[in-house]
Structures are given as structure tokens and as C-alpha cells.
Design a protein around this motif. Structure first.
Motif, mmCIF file in Angstrom:
data_model
loop_
_atom_site.group_PDB
_atom_site.id
_atom_site.type_symbol
_atom_site.label_atom_id
_atom_site.label_comp_id
_atom_site.label_asym_id
_atom_site.label_seq_id
_atom_site.Cartn_x
_atom_site.Cartn_y
_atom_site.Cartn_z
ATOM 1 N N UNK A 97 0.941 -1.263 0.008
ATOM 2 C CA UNK A 97 0.038 -0.086 0.031
ATOM 3 C C UNK A 97 0.739 1.239 0.092
ATOM 4 N N UNK A 98 2.154 1.285 -0.533
ATOM 5 C CA UNK A 98 2.913 2.400 -0.599
ATOM 6 C C UNK A 98 2.500 3.332 -1.841
ATOM 7 N N UNK A 99 2.651 4.384 -1.234
ATOM 8 C CA UNK A 99 2.151 5.789 -1.944
ATOM 9 C C UNK A 99 3.388 6.667 -2.324
ATOM 10 N N UNK A 100 3.692 6.458 -3.764
ATOM 11 C CA UNK A 100 4.919 7.352 -4.165
ATOM 12 C C UNK A 100 4.861 7.374 -5.798
ATOM 13 N N UNK A 101 6.051 8.134 -6.292
ATOM 14 C CA UNK A 101 5.828 8.262 -7.767
ATOM 15 C C UNK A 101 6.574 6.964 -8.324
ATOM 16 N N UNK A 102 6.436 6.788 -9.813
ATOM 17 C CA UNK A 102 7.338 6.047 -10.275
ATOM 18 C C UNK A 102 8.866 6.246 -10.356
ATOM 19 N N UNK A 103 9.363 7.622 -10.525
ATOM 20 C CA UNK A 103 10.632 8.261 -10.518
ATOM 21 C C UNK A 103 11.244 7.740 -9.007
ATOM 22 N N UNK A 104 10.411 7.820 -8.056
ATOM 23 C CA UNK A 104 11.115 7.285 -6.671
ATOM 24 C C UNK A 104 10.931 5.796 -6.600
ATOM 25 N N UNK A 105 10.084 5.157 -7.158
ATOM 26 C CA UNK A 105 10.391 3.668 -7.301
ATOM 27 C C UNK A 105 11.424 3.177 -8.180
#
Length: 411
Positions: free
Chosen positions: A136-144
Motif C-alpha cells: 500500500x505504498x504511495x510514491x511516484x514511479x521516479x522514486x520507485x
């Protein structure tokens, strides 16, 4: 106390094949590259890794299955999982117990693993997105992409579709070494023909090979010196849909990449005799149409562009109008098997017979190349530039894992 229930997610992630290659790490622990790179994400309906992640308080440990075989959860895999868990803890929430629960992961590729077809890129991209989704992690594709990079450097580029750059960055902690999309797949729908010369596991893994090159190749600094200008030129070629510039840059960079591998000590030779025959074919084919540029640069009239990652398998990037013609030429020089032809050609079969036969016959006569034995190529995969990772669902019907947390294929 809130009752914590299991959570799962199934995702697929695409292969990417670089046209400006990543080779060498300036920091091996953070997977920071010695140069920036740029790739095309291929259609995952044709080449993909599918990964299911189930997090369950009933699981006592993390377990991983790759193509039906259980693997140790350690090294790079452990680093990515731990980084995702740490990020999820930082975000807080009422399901912290689930973050600490055991995790079962099942991943399958629909193409050969470790054969120079970027299986680690799609695999770690799918792992990163799958674990993030299950947590359930909320973050951007760039961060991932920054986290996926710690599993496999090129995995960061598989976090996006289309045309993707991985900027090397300059920060010591790697915070600015991440991927960004240069253009979506719809911007320029190039086609790719993957010519599989061998599905065998490569003799020198990329991780070991690139560090051998970095330490021992006298030519390596010269390659690093030209990459920044090539990155700039390649971005411009993609934005302008300039195929001539794209093709020349792609082949030149593939050549210099394999040159520094061969200059390593001991030498690293990923290309085979079949690989070199593909290079000869593409060169002879292009030469029939080229108008030479100044000092051998900036030629016009390219019809095909080859590139090879760390393996013998060729990827030919071509425009749609030339797919049937180049496929017919490939089939003439590398004859398909007489049995299981449909399995050999796959989706490429739809282009067979759509070429101008008289034109192809004339081209082959002028190219004057030797026909190789049947079986020189093991398979041809026809595909296009495609999209980024897909979340397929959270239910058991799409999962690779059964209700007991074990792979369905082992049931």
C-alpha cells in the motif's frame, strides 16, 4: 487491536533494451552508474515478468520462487524489499503489523532468463512495483525507479513505458540517479525484431562483466567521454522522430559497448558468430539505401538498426513499413525450421508474405551474403515499443500464488 489480514498484488513489468548502454558502476553498493543510458520499453504482451506478492501475518519468513524454483531472498532482492518496507514504515498508517509480516513472492518470465534479454530489468521492476502495491505504498514511479535500481540498474528504466532515460546523477547518496520518460510509446511506435541466437544463460553475468571492464579496459574512458553527447543526440532524435540519427547512434553505441567488453582482461565476448552475421546482414541491407554523410557520420537512408545487450541476441529496431521486408531477408539468410515454424516466428508470422518478393530477391542478390544453417536462430520475437508496469489485480484469480502462499504451478 485491529485484525490484520493478508494483502496481495500481481503485476507485470516490461523488458527494456537500451540504445545508449549502461555498463559500469561508480558505486557498487548503491548501483550508481558510470554513465547515463537510454532505452526503449518493449511491449509486455510479448516480453514480460509477472510477479505476485502476498503479505500475510501467517508467514514466518520471506520466500521467493523464480520460474518455479525457490531462490534465496538475499543480496539485491533483500535490499529492494527492505528499502520498500522502510519507506512504507515512514509513511505510517494503521497496518504497521502487515509491513513486518512475512512475504511470499512468485515471479515468472515468458522469455529466457539471463540470456541477454534484460530479464533482470523486468524482474526487478515487477518486484519493486508488486511489493510497493502489496504494502500500500504511495510514491511516484521516479522514486520507485530509484529503489528498483538497487536490484538491477537497468530495472529503473522498466518503471516507465516508451522511451526512457536513466540519468546517472551526481549526488553521492544516489538520490538524483533515477529514470524519466523521454517520450511515451505513442509518440513514435517503432517496431522491434528480437533475433534469439541463444536462450542459454550467459557465461559472464553483467554485474561481474561491467566491473571487469571498468577496472581493466583501456578503451573504457573513451566510451564514457562520448556518452553525454550521445545521450543528448539520442534524446533529440527521439523527440524529432529522426530515424537516421536514431539508427546510427544505436549501432555505434552497441559497437563501442562490445568493443570495451572485448578490450577487458580477460576479454568478455558476448557476441557469437551468429551475432556477427546479423551485424553483417543489417550493414549490407542498409548500405543499399544509404547516402553517406561527412566522414562517415550523419548518413541518410537507414532501414534497420541493430543493438546487442550483454548477450548474443540481436534487437532490430525498424519502422513499421520495413518490418515485412527485413523479416523476409532475415528468413532468407537464417532459414526458419521446417517444423514448429509457428512457434519459431510467433507474432512475426503475420508479416510473412507481405513483402515485395521481387524487391527482396533483388536486395538479397545485391547483398550477396552466405545463407546460414537452419537452427542458427532459435526464435524470432516481433514486438513494438510499449507501456510501463501494469497492476493486474489483488485477487487470487490473477495471482501466481495459491491460497496457501505457494506457487500454483507447484500445486
Amino acid at each position: 487491536m485491529t485484525t490484520v489480514t493478508a494483502r496481495q498484488s500481481t503485476v507485470s513489468a516490461p523488458v527494456n533494451i537500451a540504445v545508449i548502454k549502461y555498463w559500469g558502476k561508480r558505486d557498487t553498493s548503491l548501483y550508481l552508474p558510470t554513465n547515463s543510458s537510454l532505452s526503449l520499453t518493449l511491449e509486455q504482451d510479448d516480453l514480460r515478468s509477472t510477479t505476485s506478492v502476498r503479505i500475510d501475518p501467517a508467514f514466518t519468513t520471506d520466500r521467493l520462487w523464480l520460474n518455479g524454483t525457490e531462490e534465496q531472498v538475499g543480496g539485491r532482492t533483500r535490499k529492494v524489499i527492505d528499502a520498500l518496507r522502510a519507506l512504507r514504515r515512514d509513511q505510517g498508517g494503521d497496518d504497521e503489523e502487515l509491513v513486518e509480516a512475512g512475504m511470499h513472492i512468485c515471479s515468472e518470465n515468458n522469455f529466457p532468463t539471463a540470456a541477454g534479454l534484460a530479464s533482470s530489468a523486468s524482474g526487478f521492476a515487477a518486484l519493486t512495483v508488486g511489493v510497493a502495491s502489496a504494502l500500500g505504498l504511495t510514491t511516484s514511479p521516479a522514486h520507485l525507479s530509484r529503489l528498483a535500481r538497487q536490484g538491477s540498474g537497468s530495472a529503473c528504466r522498466s518503471l516507465f513505458g516508451g522511451y526512457v532515460a536513466w540519468e546517472m546523477g551526481s549526488e553521492l547518496d544516489g538520490s538524483d540517479s533515477l529514470a524519466d520518460q523521454v517520450a511515451p510509446a505513442s509518440h513514435w511506435p517503432l517496431h522491434a525484431l528480437v533475433l534469439v541466437a541463444s536462450a542459454a544463460r550467459k557465461h559472464t553475468p553483467s554485474t561481474a562483466g561491467m566491473q571487469t571492464t571498468l577496472v581493466t579496459s583501456a578503451l573504457f574512458p573513451a566510451r564514457l567521454a562520448v556518452v553525454p553527447e550521445r545521450m543528448k543526440a539520442m534524446r533529440s532524435a527521439i523527440v524529432a522522430r529522426d530515424y537516421d540519427a536514431f539508427a546510427e547512434l544505436t549501432m555505434r553505441d552497441s559497437n563501442t559497448f562490445h568493443a570495451v567488453c572485448l578490450d577487458s582482461y580477460p576479454p568478455i565476448s558476448y557476441l557469437s558468430d551468429v551475432s556477427r552475421a546479423v551485424i553483417q546482414l543489417v550493414t549490407a541491407y542498409n548500405n543499399l539505401f544509404l547516402t553517406p554523410g561527412k566522414d562517415g557520420l550523419g548518413s541518410k537512408g537507414y532501414r534497420a538498426a541493430y543493438t546487442f545487450d550483454a548477450g548474443p541476441n540481436a534487437v532490430l529496431y525498424v519502422r513499421q513499413e520495413h518490418v515485412a521486408e527485413i523479416l523476409a531477408i532475415v528468413n532468407a539468410i537464417f532459414p526458419p525450421p521446417t517444423v514448429d515454424r509457428e512457434a519459431y516466428l510467433g507474432k512475426a508470422q503475420e508479416y510473412v508474405g507481405k513483402e515485395d518478393e521481387n524487391m527482396v530477391e533483388d536486395l538479397l542478390k545485391r547483398m550477396d551474403l552466405q545463407t546460414l544453417p537452419i537452427g542458427s536462430l532459435q526464435r524470432i520475437i516481433a514486438t513494438t515499443v510499449g507501456d510501463g508496469p501494469r497492476i493486474l489485480g489483488s485477487g487470487g484469480e490473477v495471482s501466481l500464488l495459491a491460497e496457501n502462499g505457494l506457487p500454483k504451478r507447484l500445486a
